[in-house]
Scaffold this active site. Sequence first.
Site, PDB file in Angstrom:
ATOM      1  N   GLU A   3      16.713  28.988  44.188  1.00 47.88           N
ATOM      2  CA  GLU A   3      16.293  30.350  43.662  1.00 47.88           C
ATOM      3  C   GLU A   3      16.247  31.579  44.793  1.00 47.88           C
ATOM      4  O   GLU A   3      15.578  31.226  45.935  1.00 47.88           O
ATOM      5  CB  GLU A   3      15.195  30.297  42.829  1.00 47.88           C
ATOM      6  CG  GLU A   3      15.151  29.324  41.655  1.00 47.88           C
ATOM      7  CD  GLU A   3      15.855  29.678  40.664  1.00 47.88           C
ATOM      8  OE1 GLU A   3      16.276  31.004  40.564  1.00 47.88           O
ATOM      9  OE2 GLU A   3      16.116  29.125  39.714  1.00 47.88           O
ATOM     10  N   CYS A  24       7.666  27.063  36.696  1.00 51.61           N
ATOM     11  CA  CYS A  24       8.378  27.300  37.941  1.00 51.61           C
ATOM     12  C   CYS A  24       8.069  28.253  38.641  1.00 51.61           C
ATOM     13  O   CYS A  24       7.931  28.197  39.741  1.00 51.61           O
ATOM     14  CB  CYS A  24      10.053  26.710  37.419  1.00 51.61           C
ATOM     15  SG  CYS A  24      10.261  25.014  36.657  1.00 51.61           S
ATOM     16  N   HIS A  81      15.958  24.714  41.183  1.00 52.19           N
ATOM     17  CA  HIS A  81      16.120  24.237  39.876  1.00 52.19           C
ATOM     18  C   HIS A  81      17.300  23.161  40.210  1.00 52.19           C
ATOM     19  O   HIS A  81      18.180  23.311  40.744  1.00 52.19           O
ATOM     20  CB  HIS A  81      16.429  25.206  38.973  1.00 52.19           C
ATOM     21  CG  HIS A  81      15.253  25.902  38.300  1.00 52.19           C
ATOM     22  ND1 HIS A  81      14.892  27.254  38.543  1.00 52.19           N
ATOM     23  CD2 HIS A  81      14.102  25.400  37.518  1.00 52.19           C
ATOM     24  CE1 HIS A  81      13.662  27.426  37.650  1.00 52.19           C
ATOM     25  NE2 HIS A  81      13.264  26.235  37.043  1.00 52.19           N
TER      26      HIS A  81
END
Length: 212
Positions: free
Chosen positions: A80, A143, A165
Site C-alpha cells: 500500500e 487494516c 494486502h
Amino acid sequence: MKKILITGFEPFGNDKINPALEAVKLIAGRKLNGGEIVICQVPVVRYKSIETVKQAIEEQQPYAVITVGQASGRAAITPERIAINVDDFRIPDNEGIQVIDEPVVAGGPDAYFTTLPIKAMVSEIQAQGIPATVSNTAGTFVCNHLFYGIQHYLKDTNVRHGFVHIPLLPEQSVDGSQPTMKLEQIAEGLAIAAQAIIDNDSDIQQGAGTIC
C-alpha cells in the site's frame, strides 16, 4: 543483522482462517541476506491492533515493519502507498466495534505515506513470478487503521513501515467467485518483500500509477 517484523491479522468476519497470519507463520525465523524475519499475531480490533504492534516493536526493535492483511477481490500481493486518517467500518471488528467516519488519530495528519520501498518490493516479487502491484487504497477498516496508527507512532523514528494486502486462499473461495493465491506463494512473496527492504535504502523509480 536487521530484523524485519512482519505481522498478520487473526481471522475476522465469517472467515475461519486469515492468510496473513498463516503466511507469516510459515516464514517466522527465516534468515535473510543481512537480516531475519520475526512475526506477531494481531487482533482485528480497533485500538488493540495498534497497541499489539507497538508492543512488538518495542520488544523486537526491528529495522522495518510490514503489517499484513487479507483483501478479498485482489489477485496480487499489493503493498500500500498511503494510509488515511479515517475509520469507516463496513462491518464490526472482532469485539463488535463499528465506527463511522471517525479519525484513527484525533488531530493527526490527513494521511501518511509508506516508508517502505514498495516499487522495489513489487519488482522483486514479480521477478520471481508472483503477481504483485502497488495499491493506492488500504480501505477504511482495521487494516488502514493499523497502517495509519503505526505510521503515526513511528513518524519520528528511523523505523520503516508499510502495509501489504494479500489475496484470499483457495479454500476461502471454493466457488471461484474471488481471486486467490496459494499460501506458500503468499509467504514467499512476503519474504521477498522483506529482503527488498533490506536491499533498498530508497525506492526505485518505476511507474506504478493508475488512471482511476
